[in-house]
Design an enzyme around this catalytic site. Structure first.
Site, PDB file in Angstrom:
ATOM      1  N   LEU A 257       0.843  -1.201   0.000  1.00 45.59           N
ATOM      2  CA  LEU A 257       0.000   0.000   0.000  1.00 45.59           C
ATOM      3  C   LEU A 257       0.876   1.247   0.000  1.00 45.59           C
ATOM      4  O   LEU A 257       0.530   2.254   0.603  1.00 45.59           O
ATOM      5  CB  LEU A 257      -0.934  -0.007   1.218  1.00 45.59           C
ATOM      6  CG  LEU A 257      -2.119  -0.979   1.159  1.00 45.59           C
ATOM      7  CD1 LEU A 257      -2.919  -0.952   2.459  1.00 45.59           C
ATOM      8  CD2 LEU A 257      -3.047  -0.676  -0.025  1.00 45.59           C
ATOM      9  N   GLY A 260       2.992   5.395  -5.181  1.00 43.74           N
ATOM     10  CA  GLY A 260       4.211   5.618  -5.966  1.00 43.74           C
ATOM     11  C   GLY A 260       3.875   6.015  -7.389  1.00 43.74           C
ATOM     12  O   GLY A 260       2.734   6.404  -7.682  1.00 43.74           O
ATOM     13  N   GLY A 264       5.585  -1.075 -12.350  1.00 46.42           N
ATOM     14  CA  GLY A 264       6.297  -1.428 -13.579  1.00 46.42           C
ATOM     15  C   GLY A 264       6.881  -2.819 -13.404  1.00 46.42           C
ATOM     16  O   GLY A 264       6.383  -3.605 -12.603  1.00 46.42           O
ATOM     17  N   CYS A 267       6.585  -8.203 -14.516  1.00 49.85           N
ATOM     18  CA  CYS A 267       5.433  -9.056 -14.194  1.00 49.85           C
ATOM     19  C   CYS A 267       4.087  -8.340 -14.187  1.00 49.85           C
ATOM     20  O   CYS A 267       3.194  -8.707 -14.953  1.00 49.85           O
ATOM     21  CB  CYS A 267       5.647  -9.726 -12.842  1.00 49.85           C
ATOM     22  SG  CYS A 267       6.908 -10.990 -12.920  1.00 49.85           S
TER      23      CYS A 267
HETATM   24  C1  UDX Z   1       6.107  -9.080  -8.621  1.00 62.85           C
HETATM   25  C2  UDX Z   1       5.416  -9.931  -7.537  1.00 62.85           C
HETATM   26  O1  UDX Z   1       5.559  -9.280  -6.272  1.00 62.85           O
HETATM   27  C3  UDX Z   1       5.993 -11.336  -7.511  1.00 62.85           C
HETATM   28  O2  UDX Z   1       5.299 -12.122  -6.556  1.00 62.85           O
HETATM   29  C4  UDX Z   1       5.818 -11.901  -8.916  1.00 62.85           C
HETATM   30  O3  UDX Z   1       6.176 -13.221  -9.018  1.00 62.85           O
HETATM   31  C5  UDX Z   1       6.575 -11.056  -9.905  1.00 62.85           C
HETATM   32  O4  UDX Z   1       6.036  -9.732  -9.874  1.00 62.85           O
HETATM   33  P1  UDX Z   1       8.370  -7.696  -8.863  1.00 62.85           P
HETATM   34  O5  UDX Z   1       7.890  -7.337 -10.236  1.00 62.85           O
HETATM   35  O6  UDX Z   1       9.777  -8.114  -8.678  1.00 62.85           O
HETATM   36  O7  UDX Z   1       7.467  -8.870  -8.244  1.00 62.85           O
HETATM   37  O8  UDX Z   1       8.179  -6.393  -7.962  1.00 62.85           O
HETATM   38  P2  UDX Z   1       7.253  -5.916  -6.751  1.00 62.85           P
HETATM   39  O9  UDX Z   1       8.102  -5.676  -5.579  1.00 62.85           O
HETATM   40  O10 UDX Z   1       6.082  -6.767  -6.568  1.00 62.85           O
HETATM   41  O11 UDX Z   1       6.789  -4.491  -7.322  1.00 62.85           O
HETATM   42  C6  UDX Z   1       6.084  -4.362  -8.542  1.00 62.85           C
HETATM   43  C7  UDX Z   1       5.822  -2.900  -8.852  1.00 62.85           C
HETATM   44  O12 UDX Z   1       4.887  -2.343  -7.944  1.00 62.85           O
HETATM   45  C8  UDX Z   1       7.056  -2.004  -8.753  1.00 62.85           C
HETATM   46  O13 UDX Z   1       7.025  -1.048  -9.771  1.00 62.85           O
HETATM   47  C9  UDX Z   1       6.910  -1.370  -7.392  1.00 62.85           C
HETATM   48  O14 UDX Z   1       7.592  -0.142  -7.274  1.00 62.85           O
HETATM   49  C10 UDX Z   1       5.415  -1.190  -7.312  1.00 62.85           C
HETATM   50  N1  UDX Z   1       4.894  -1.122  -5.945  1.00 62.85           N
HETATM   51  C11 UDX Z   1       4.971  -2.200  -5.126  1.00 62.85           C
HETATM   52  C12 UDX Z   1       4.295   0.039  -5.485  1.00 62.85           C
HETATM   53  O15 UDX Z   1       4.211   1.042  -6.208  1.00 62.85           O
HETATM   54  N2  UDX Z   1       3.791   0.060  -4.224  1.00 62.85           N
HETATM   55  C13 UDX Z   1       3.845  -1.004  -3.387  1.00 62.85           C
HETATM   56  O16 UDX Z   1       3.344  -0.896  -2.256  1.00 62.85           O
HETATM   57  C14 UDX Z   1       4.458  -2.172  -3.852  1.00 62.85           C
END
Ligand code: UDX
Length: 456
Positions: A257, A260, A264, A267
């Protein structure tokens, strides 16, 4: 137990190295000769904390090997894991399964004895069934459940903490209805079972869908908090407090939560598009997932717009080219991955506006070897920007600094000192745009401070 990993990219390499750490014999295969040559020398193609140590150990203990010669290793494999890419198919948003089917076609002629084929790659629901059909076509005498099985076993690894996610997962999901395959998969994950990791065994279709549903739900959480951040700005509220206020309810939970600049990475954008496409093709469109995709894209556009309007104000006052420094160009901290990062959309937009752009990123600083890799994604603009080799250097003479990622080294900066190095005047204070809510308003009081979902 012998494991062959097809694809030595992010997922294959991390998963292979972790299984070798459990004591299994793992061979990672890839068609990229240079990559395999490097891996055999212990040179890791990606940045992932802790991965190099695991790979070096695996090579040393001979539990982990790398090869381009798939046919030499398949015949005595117990488990073959498919960890090749499933990029978005531009025509329909669905996952492109070309690499998956090519891998199956390559391994099928060489399978011997009973072999479990595991899809680690994120594949749309129904892919396991299509793989079985392909194997039947290629080797009609080969019987499912007797000579081979196809199992879904999605990964949930976050870049930057993938080793920890593998070693201490919240759960393991296995999709199979075959008793033989179930036994093999239980053996494979037995080391985690000792730590009481929940292992959910379900049918293959449900397992395939779980991966998309998990990423879709997490993406929805992020899109939701970003929309709440916009509302907080209008009512002069605090999005961090709002996140806490809802997250302390256990049914909602506090994780994921953080407001941001939109999600991106490799995944969430790809998987939400694929899930939306699957739902459409099943004549059951997901209104929620369609909206999440739309909300995230417009989030990126509106935050870029906000930077542009700060530039416009500066231009009107200073009547010269404006210097903007971007801090953090990857899609989040602790990774060198820039896929679908907001930076890839923001930087060309700023350059079009005749702005001078300087970048600092702990992974892409001046003279870093990785700059070459950046050209794969940013070939049309990379030569038009300057690279700083430190945060200090990025602040020097900047009119506007924009923080796009949340690296630890950004958190404790002496903003007061940095402010003095910027191009400032009484008429035009330095602008600090904090799209990760890294800084305290008090610490940033010298700047014109632009932040998200907070009182300014
Ligand atoms: C994600 C999933 O978490 C993982 O379980 C899956 O298998 C692959 O995709 P990842 O892409 O490495 O992992 O990054 P993650 O940490 O999940 O963040 C994804 C995006 O969401 C990033 O751009 C991150 O900055 C954004 N994000 C994440 C937010 O803006 N706020 C948050 O609270 C969490």
């Amino acid at each position: 137990m012998k494991i062959v990993m097809i694809g030595s990219g992010y997922v294959g390499l991390v998963t292979g190295a972790c299984f070798s750490e459990f004591g299994f014999d793992v061979t990672c295969v890839d068609i990229d000769t240079k990559k395999i040559e490097n891996l055999n020398k212990g040179i890791i193609p990606i940045y992932e904390p802790g991965l190099d140590a695991l790979v070096h150990k695996g090579i040393q203990t001979q539990k982990l090997a790398f090869t381009t010669q798939l046919k030499d290793v398949i015949h005595d494999a117990d488990i073959v894991m498919i960890a090749v890419g499933t990029p978005t198919n531009e025509s329909d948003g669905q996952a492109d399964l070309g690499y998956v089917f090519k891998a199956i076609a390559d391994i099928t002629p060489h399978m011997d004895d009973y072999t479990v084929i595991v899809t680690k790659s994120t594949v749309p629901v129904g892919t396991g069934k299509k793989i079985v059909e392909l194997i039947h076509n290629l080797r009609p005498e080969y019987r499912e459940g007797v000579d081979f099985d196809v199992v879904s076993n999605p990964e949930f690894l976050r870049e930057g903490s993938a080793i920890e996610d593998f070693m201490k997962p919240d759960r393991v999901v296995v999709g199979t209805s075959s008793p033989l395959a179930k036994k093999m998969m239980q053996k494979l994950y037995h080391p985690l079972h000792l730590m009481e990791t929940p292992i959910l065994i379900t049918d293959r279709n449900t397992s395939e869908l779980i991966k998309y549903a998990a990423n879709g739900f997490l993406a929805l959480k992020i899109a939701f908090i970003n929309e709440m951040a916009d509302l907080c700005e209008i009512v002069n509220g605090e999005v961090n407090d709002l996140a806490k206020g809802i997250g302390l309810d256990n049914r909602i939970g506090q994780k994921f939560l953080n407001a941001g600049p939109g999600f991106g990475g490799s995944c969430f954008p790809k998987d939400t598009r694929a899930l939306a496409s699957t739902a459409h093709s099943l004549n059951k469109p997901s209104l929620l997932i369609d909206s999440v995709i739309q909300s995230n894209e417009s989030r990126k556009d509106s935050l870029i717009e906000r930077v542009q309007s700060e530039i416009q104000i500066k231009k009107e006052i200073l009547n010269r080219k404006i210097n903007v420094s971007i801090l953090g160009i990857t899609f989040k901290a602790n990774t060198d991955d820039i896929r679908e990062a907001i930076s890839l959309k923001m930087i060309p937009a700023l350059l079009k506006n005749d702005v001078s752009v300087k970048i600092y990123d702990p992974m892409y600083y001046k003279n870093s070897d990785r700059l070459q890799h950046l050209k794969d994604y940013a070939n049309d603009w990379v030569d038009q920007v300057d690279f700083a080799n430190s945060v200090n250097n990025a602040f020097e003479n900047a009119d506007i600094v924009v923080f796009l990622t949340e690296w630890n080294e950004f958190r404790g900066l002496n903003l007061k000192k940095l402010y003095k190095t910027m191009a400032i005047s009484n008429l035009s204070p330095g602008v600090l745009i904090d799209y990760r809510n890294l800084f305290d308003k008090e610490d940033a009081r010298d700047f014109r401070f632009v932040t998200i979902g907070r009182k300014t």
